[in-house]
Design an enzyme around this catalytic site. Sequence first.
Site, PDB file in Angstrom:
ATOM      1  N   GLU A 327      45.228  42.859  36.558  1.00 59.17           N
ATOM      2  CA  GLU A 327      45.552  41.447  36.792  1.00 59.17           C
ATOM      3  C   GLU A 327      46.946  41.117  36.268  1.00 59.17           C
ATOM      4  O   GLU A 327      47.701  40.360  36.881  1.00 59.17           O
ATOM      5  CB  GLU A 327      44.506  40.535  36.139  1.00 59.17           C
ATOM      6  CG  GLU A 327      43.095  40.667  36.707  1.00 59.17           C
ATOM      7  CD  GLU A 327      43.001  40.497  38.214  1.00 59.17           C
ATOM      8  OE1 GLU A 327      43.837  39.788  38.790  1.00 59.17           O
ATOM      9  OE2 GLU A 327      42.097  41.108  38.818  1.00 59.17           O
ATOM     10  N   HIS A 458      34.530  39.849  53.316  1.00 57.09           N
ATOM     11  CA  HIS A 458      35.784  39.549  54.021  1.00 57.09           C
ATOM     12  C   HIS A 458      35.569  39.139  55.473  1.00 57.09           C
ATOM     13  O   HIS A 458      36.418  38.485  56.051  1.00 57.09           O
ATOM     14  CB  HIS A 458      36.722  40.753  53.935  1.00 57.09           C
ATOM     15  CG  HIS A 458      37.059  41.121  52.512  1.00 57.09           C
ATOM     16  ND1 HIS A 458      36.119  41.606  51.633  1.00 57.09           N
ATOM     17  CD2 HIS A 458      38.201  41.038  51.810  1.00 57.09           C
ATOM     18  CE1 HIS A 458      36.683  41.834  50.455  1.00 57.09           C
ATOM     19  NE2 HIS A 458      37.943  41.493  50.527  1.00 57.09           N
TER      20      HIS A 458
HETATM   21  O1  X8Z Z   1      38.313  41.908  47.720  1.00 56.93           O
HETATM   22  C1  X8Z Z   1      38.689  42.531  46.770  1.00 56.93           C
HETATM   23  C2  X8Z Z   1      39.077  41.815  45.489  1.00 56.93           C
HETATM   24  C3  X8Z Z   1      39.885  40.608  45.796  1.00 56.93           C
HETATM   25  S1  X8Z Z   1      41.419  41.020  46.409  1.00 56.93           S
HETATM   26  C4  X8Z Z   1      37.809  41.383  44.784  1.00 56.93           C
HETATM   27  N1  X8Z Z   1      38.740  43.887  46.796  1.00 56.93           N
HETATM   28  C5  X8Z Z   1      38.349  44.673  47.971  1.00 56.93           C
HETATM   29  C6  X8Z Z   1      36.853  44.695  48.186  1.00 56.93           C
HETATM   30  O2  X8Z Z   1      36.120  44.190  47.334  1.00 56.93           O
HETATM   31  O3  X8Z Z   1      36.396  45.216  49.209  1.00 56.93           O
HETATM   32  C7  X8Z Z   1      39.232  44.730  45.715  1.00 56.93           C
HETATM   33  C8  X8Z Z   1      38.972  46.125  46.198  1.00 56.93           C
HETATM   34  C9  X8Z Z   1      38.865  46.042  47.677  1.00 56.93           C
HETATM   35 ZN    ZN Z   2      44.268  42.638  42.480  1.00 54.67          ZN
END
Ligand code: X8Z
Ligand code: ZN
Length: 601
Positions: A327, A458
């Site tokens: 972070e 996502h």
């Molecule tokens: O979405 C995220 C973070 C926020 S940028 C929690 N990541 C991806 C996921 O969870 O799929 C971090 C690693 C990849």
């Molecule tokens: Zn990050």
Amino acid sequence: MCFRVSSAQWAYSTNMTDFNKRRMIEEQTLKAKFDKVSWRKATEFDWTRMPDPTVRRQLRMLATKDRVALSDEKYNEIHHLISEMKDAYAHVRICDAAASRCDFDLTDAQRFMAQTRDAASLRHTWLQWHDAIGPRVRNKFMRYVDLANQAARLNGFSDASEAADTVYEDARLQDELAQTFGRILPLYKELFAYVRSKLYVAYGPDVVRIDGPLPAHLLGNMWAQEWSRIYDLVVPYPEFDKFDVTGELLRQGYTPLRIFQMAEEFYTSLGLKPMPPEFWRSSMLERPKSREAQCTASAWDFCNRIDYRIKQCTEVDMENFATAHHEMAHIEYYLHYSEQPFLFRDGANPGFHEGFANSILLSVVNPTHLYRVGLMNSNGSETSYEQNINFLMLQGLRKIAYAPFAYMMDQWRHLVFGSPDGVARMNSDWWSLRLRLQGIVPPSRRPENGFDAASKRHVPFDIPYVQYYVALLVEFQIFKSACRATDHRGPLHLCDIYRSREAGRILSEVLRMGKARHWKEVLAVLSRGGADGELSAEPLLEYFEPLFDWLRTANRKEPVIGWMSKREDFALYRPLVGATGARIWMNYRFLFVLFVIFFII
Ligand code: X8Z
Ligand code: ZN
């Protein structure tokens, strides 16, 4: 505007009251209106004819925000749909395997997937999560795809996934991604075959086919996207220690504050910036006792060149130790590009922020560094071959296993947004890609009208994913470049850039540029004296070279490196032949009726 929105979002995230939520929504609504107005103003100019390249670039960034091109009604509708999907996702609760509790949220479910080793309970939890979320958002998602595509077409793109790629300003992006993925695939297939051999032993032939793809529920993660949680099942040399410094952190009396001070010292040792006083005054570094807060770790830029904060409910353990460094890397990026004009205060492309933060972790978690900071008692070059392979296996479960997943996600979006019957086929396309790229199949047959992609946050949240694949490549490219500057000798995985001013200089040069220059120019700075500024999988492959060699030997007796797909795998998601037959029959019936009507007339 940016300051007001971030302040309101911070207030709600660190103190989740109804009042703070209302205020945050008000500010977000104002911001959405503001974006629309600035877009309209920007489109009054023809950016292509601006003589100053910096102005041209900023104006183009303002004018090519595609959703705002929709009518007010549709613009509001798509925002509303996304927020409904987010809400639905956040409120899913499932029953545990014994059905004794039915209030499991995603964090509980994910913890269960990581810790449980009973195939039937894992399957149950996996199915519960996927069956709960898909049907809730499917119809909303279909309308959202339609609206997003309408917006993209108003901007001259063929569909929304093509429009989403334009932030990379790179016509060859997809070719470059495919090329780098092709380079990583042989390594992934070796890791895959090795992990399968261990899962075959752990779960038996009824659950794992010796030469087949792997069922999604056995890899310690709801989406089988990274496999580090099953390290205990696959560790190459179990007699050697795990690289976990949690015990040492506790023994030495570390506190959350001390972990962050240590992270800061890592950056200042490179000659990068210390955290400003406002950071220490206003960050939330521990879980608040008397109020509810969102505990996902994040780094905040309040856009006023003064306020920078981290929100993390820090526990004293190795994971939080790494996350604190991660972070803080985001804050370093913010601080370095703070002198750029507002629109250039961002990563060089959407993968850079995460890539930079993770590249720092490649130093921080490796045995050389842990030894230097007194958290481990043997240094990397003294650790045995076996310990090095164990470490690389753990890293491989995180990074190599992740590559096909990160690549696959937006390949799927391309199919859904880009083909006329994309939404009709979205579940079978999801599994077809997962089988082809990842070698993963669902634990049992999935319905044709299901929506398993929605299980991944996502997708309903409208967050692009290709940035995580780009970040994975950039992470190793940055690391390689900083290690070269440090004049590191020996295997790449043992490089530690701590206290290297030379590494700091090249990093600060890159961070300062923010988004003011094309990211390929930024990569060219990194590869100073090396190749030109291209995305490349070579540094990642160099890092894992000792593991690659080890895997090739370990897999000598494996029947297949990678996986062999059979009809029974496709049958888990392809539309049933019976159903296709029924559709053909329906069509014939339709033609027959037309025929009869024709004759009557
Ligand atoms: O979405 C995220 C973070 C926020 S940028 C929690 N990541 C991806 C996921 O969870 O799929 C971090 C690693 C990849
Ligand atoms: Zn990050």
